[in-house]
Design a protein around this motif. Structure first.
Motif, short mmCIF file in Angstrom:
data_model
loop_
_atom_site.label_atom_id
_atom_site.label_comp_id
_atom_site.label_asym_id
_atom_site.label_seq_id
_atom_site.Cartn_x
_atom_site.Cartn_y
_atom_site.Cartn_z
N VAL A 291 -8.11 10.91 -4.21
CA VAL A 291 -8.13 9.93 -3.12
C VAL A 291 -9.19 8.84 -3.34
CG1 VAL A 291 -8.53 9.64 -0.64
CG2 VAL A 291 -7.15 11.56 -1.47
N PRO A 292 -10.40 9.18 -3.82
CA PRO A 292 -11.39 8.12 -4.03
C PRO A 292 -10.91 7.01 -4.96
CG PRO A 292 -12.47 10.25 -4.09
CD PRO A 292 -10.99 10.53 -4.06
N ALA A 293 -10.05 7.34 -5.92
CA ALA A 293 -9.54 6.31 -6.83
C ALA A 293 -8.46 5.46 -6.16
CB ALA A 293 -8.97 6.95 -8.09
N LEU A 294 -7.77 6.03 -5.17
CA LEU A 294 -6.69 5.29 -4.51
C LEU A 294 -7.20 4.34 -3.44
CD1 LEU A 294 -3.62 4.85 -4.05
CD2 LEU A 294 -3.72 6.71 -2.37
N ILE A 295 -8.24 4.73 -2.73
CA ILE A 295 -8.70 3.93 -1.58
C ILE A 295 -9.01 2.47 -1.95
CG2 ILE A 295 -10.61 3.66 0.05
CD1 ILE A 295 -10.51 6.68 0.49
N PRO A 296 -9.70 2.17 -3.07
CA PRO A 296 -9.91 0.76 -3.42
C PRO A 296 -8.61 -0.01 -3.62
CG PRO A 296 -11.39 2.17 -4.68
CD PRO A 296 -10.42 3.07 -3.99
N LEU A 297 -7.57 0.66 -4.13
CA LEU A 297 -6.27 0.00 -4.31
C LEU A 297 -5.63 -0.31 -2.96
CD1 LEU A 297 -4.81 2.10 -7.28
CD2 LEU A 297 -5.88 -0.16 -7.37
N LEU A 298 -5.76 0.60 -2.00
CA LEU A 298 -5.21 0.35 -0.67
C LEU A 298 -5.91 -0.85 -0.03
CD1 LEU A 298 -4.97 4.02 0.72
CD2 LEU A 298 -3.16 2.65 -0.34
N ARG A 299 -7.22 -0.93 -0.21
CA ARG A 299 -7.96 -2.07 0.32
C ARG A 299 -7.55 -3.37 -0.37
NH1 ARG A 299 -13.47 1.08 -0.47
NH2 ARG A 299 -13.60 2.33 1.44
N ARG A 300 -7.38 -3.29 -1.68
CA ARG A 300 -7.00 -4.47 -2.45
C ARG A 300 -5.66 -5.03 -1.99
NH1 ARG A 300 -6.49 -3.41 -8.68
NH2 ARG A 300 -8.63 -2.71 -8.27
N PRO B 47 0.83 -1.21 0.00
CA PRO B 47 0.00 0.00 0.00
C PRO B 47 0.86 1.26 0.00
CG PRO B 47 -0.81 -1.57 1.62
CD PRO B 47 0.53 -2.08 1.15
N CYS B 48 0.50 2.24 -0.81
CA CYS B 48 1.34 3.43 -0.98
C CYS B 48 0.48 4.65 -1.24
CB CYS B 48 2.30 3.18 -2.15
SG CYS B 48 3.44 4.55 -2.48
N LEU B 49 0.80 5.76 -0.56
CA LEU B 49 0.07 7.02 -0.77
C LEU B 49 0.75 7.90 -1.81
CD1 LEU B 49 -1.02 8.17 2.82
CD2 LEU B 49 -2.15 6.62 1.22
N GLY B 50 1.76 7.38 -2.49
CA GLY B 50 2.49 8.17 -3.47
C GLY B 50 1.63 8.85 -4.52
N GLY C 281 -4.53 -5.05 1.03
CA GLY C 281 -4.52 -5.55 2.40
C GLY C 281 -4.86 -4.60 3.52
N MET C 282 -5.16 -3.35 3.24
CA MET C 282 -5.48 -2.41 4.30
C MET C 282 -6.96 -2.52 4.68
SD MET C 282 -3.32 1.06 3.41
CE MET C 282 -3.53 1.71 5.05
N THR C 283 -7.24 -2.55 5.98
CA THR C 283 -8.62 -2.56 6.46
C THR C 283 -9.19 -1.14 6.42
OG1 THR C 283 -8.01 -2.17 8.77
CG2 THR C 283 -8.03 -4.47 8.00
N GLU C 284 -10.49 -1.02 6.67
CA GLU C 284 -11.12 0.30 6.69
C GLU C 284 -10.47 1.19 7.76
OE1 GLU C 284 -13.46 1.68 4.76
OE2 GLU C 284 -13.42 -0.09 3.48
N ASP C 285 -10.21 0.60 8.94
CA ASP C 285 -9.58 1.38 10.01
C ASP C 285 -8.17 1.82 9.61
OD1 ASP C 285 -11.77 1.21 11.63
OD2 ASP C 285 -11.00 -0.44 12.86
N GLU C 286 -7.45 0.94 8.96
CA GLU C 286 -6.08 1.28 8.55
C GLU C 286 -6.07 2.37 7.49
OE1 GLU C 286 -3.81 -2.99 9.35
OE2 GLU C 286 -4.85 -2.64 7.46
N VAL C 287 -7.04 2.33 6.58
CA VAL C 287 -7.13 3.39 5.57
C VAL C 287 -7.41 4.73 6.25
CG1 VAL C 287 -8.51 4.29 3.65
CG2 VAL C 287 -7.83 1.88 3.68
N GLY C 288 -8.31 4.72 7.22
CA GLY C 288 -8.61 5.96 7.94
C GLY C 288 -7.40 6.49 8.69
N ARG C 289 -6.66 5.59 9.33
CA ARG C 289 -5.51 6.02 10.12
C ARG C 289 -4.38 6.55 9.26
NH1 ARG C 289 -6.58 1.34 13.26
NH2 ARG C 289 -4.85 0.23 12.28
N VAL C 290 -4.17 5.97 8.09
CA VAL C 290 -3.03 6.38 7.27
C VAL C 290 -3.17 7.81 6.76
CG1 VAL C 290 -3.79 5.68 4.94
CG2 VAL C 290 -1.38 5.44 5.58
N PHE C 291 -4.41 8.30 6.69
CA PHE C 291 -4.62 9.69 6.30
C PHE C 291 -4.67 10.63 7.51
CE2 PHE C 291 -6.31 7.59 2.44
CZ PHE C 291 -5.59 8.28 1.49
N ARG C 292 -4.58 10.06 8.71
CA ARG C 292 -4.61 10.87 9.92
C ARG C 292 -3.29 10.75 10.67
NH1 ARG C 292 -10.56 10.69 12.87
NH2 ARG C 292 -11.74 11.62 11.14
#
Length: 247
Positions: free
Chosen positions: A216-225, A183-186, A227-238
């Motif tokens: 960001v909306p286009a990236l979030i499905p890739l982060l989930r794909r 997973p990458c926020l690049g 292995g990131m959980t919903e909580d992990e996706v939320g935390r990585v942006f915070r």
């Protein structure tokens, strides 16, 4: 002819970004020949009265006193440069924006009534006009030197306004998300770090904050794909830049 004056100020922060100026070492010696450091408490307790040609501000605005102080600094400064995630987005302390500051005070401090703080941690630009922002936690010293050199040369600084992905391409790096499933926020993070984390096989975690118009909306499905959980996706942006709009 009098040399231009430089002032370096600290609000709520860890000091790491302003110390980047001291890390410039040989370049700092060249700058010292061309500019007078009028206020920089990390270097010397001696200060000179303003106004100042350039002010560099580290840190977020978290107290009423800092709110008043940043307005005074702006009035005293011809050019205002803010540096680091705290000054540009509120920093890690902007996590308070999602909670109850009164509750935090009651738990952390023995005498919470003595603590005078704002309900939020905000970037400098929320209070005054900013001329240049240098992102990062900490900032890139090359960008700081570019801003100061450009000022002395009378030109606009050349600062990046793209994503970390462009820096990976320039370095010839393999995309860690495509090739390794990391997973990458690049794709949504502001350039400027030189793709430090992808260069060692680690996904970008966004310490330079959002790029201009991040998708960001286009990236979030890739982060989930990957292995990131919903909580992990939320935390990585915070993290460092939770106080800045990512979408």
């Amino acid at each position: 002819m009098a040399k231009p004056t430089l002032a370096v100020w600290k609000l709520t922060s860890c000091d790491g970004c302003q110390l980047t100026l001291l890390d410039c070492e040989d370049e700092l010696l060249d700058l010292a020949d061309r500019i007078d450091i009028a206020h920089f408490l990390e270097v010397t307790p001696e200060t000179a009265a303003g106004p100042y040609d350039v002010s560099i501000v580290e840190g977020s605005v978290t107290t009423p006193e800092e709110e008043r102080r940043i307005r005074w600094i702006r009035e005293q400064s011809r050019v205002l440069v803010v540096i680091g995630a705290c000054a540009t987005s509120g920093g890690i302390q902007a996590l308070r924006n999602f909670g109850d500051v009164a509750e935090f005070r009651s738990v952390v401090y023995a005498s919470p009534e003595l603590i005078d703080s704002l309900a939020t941690s905000t970037p400098v630009s929320a209070h005054v006009t900013v001329d240049y922002e240098l992102r990062g936690c900490p900032i890139d010293r090359g960008q700081l030197l570019e801003v100061l050199s450009a000022f002395l040369a009378g030109r606009e600084p050349d600062l990046p306004d793209t994503s970390v992905c462009t820096e990976c391409k320039r370095r010839g790096l393999t995309c860690v998300m495509v090739a390794d499933g990391v997973p990458c926020l690049g794709p949504v993070t502001h350039a400027g770090c030189g793709a430090l984390c992808p260069a060692v096989g680690r996904g970008c975690y966004g310490c330079f904050g959002p790029m201009t118009r991040p998708n960001v909306p286009a990236l979030i499905p890739l982060l989930r794909r990957h292995g990131m959980t919903e909580d992990e996706v939320g935390r990585v942006f915070r993290t460092f830049n939770s106080g800045r709009e990512w979408a």
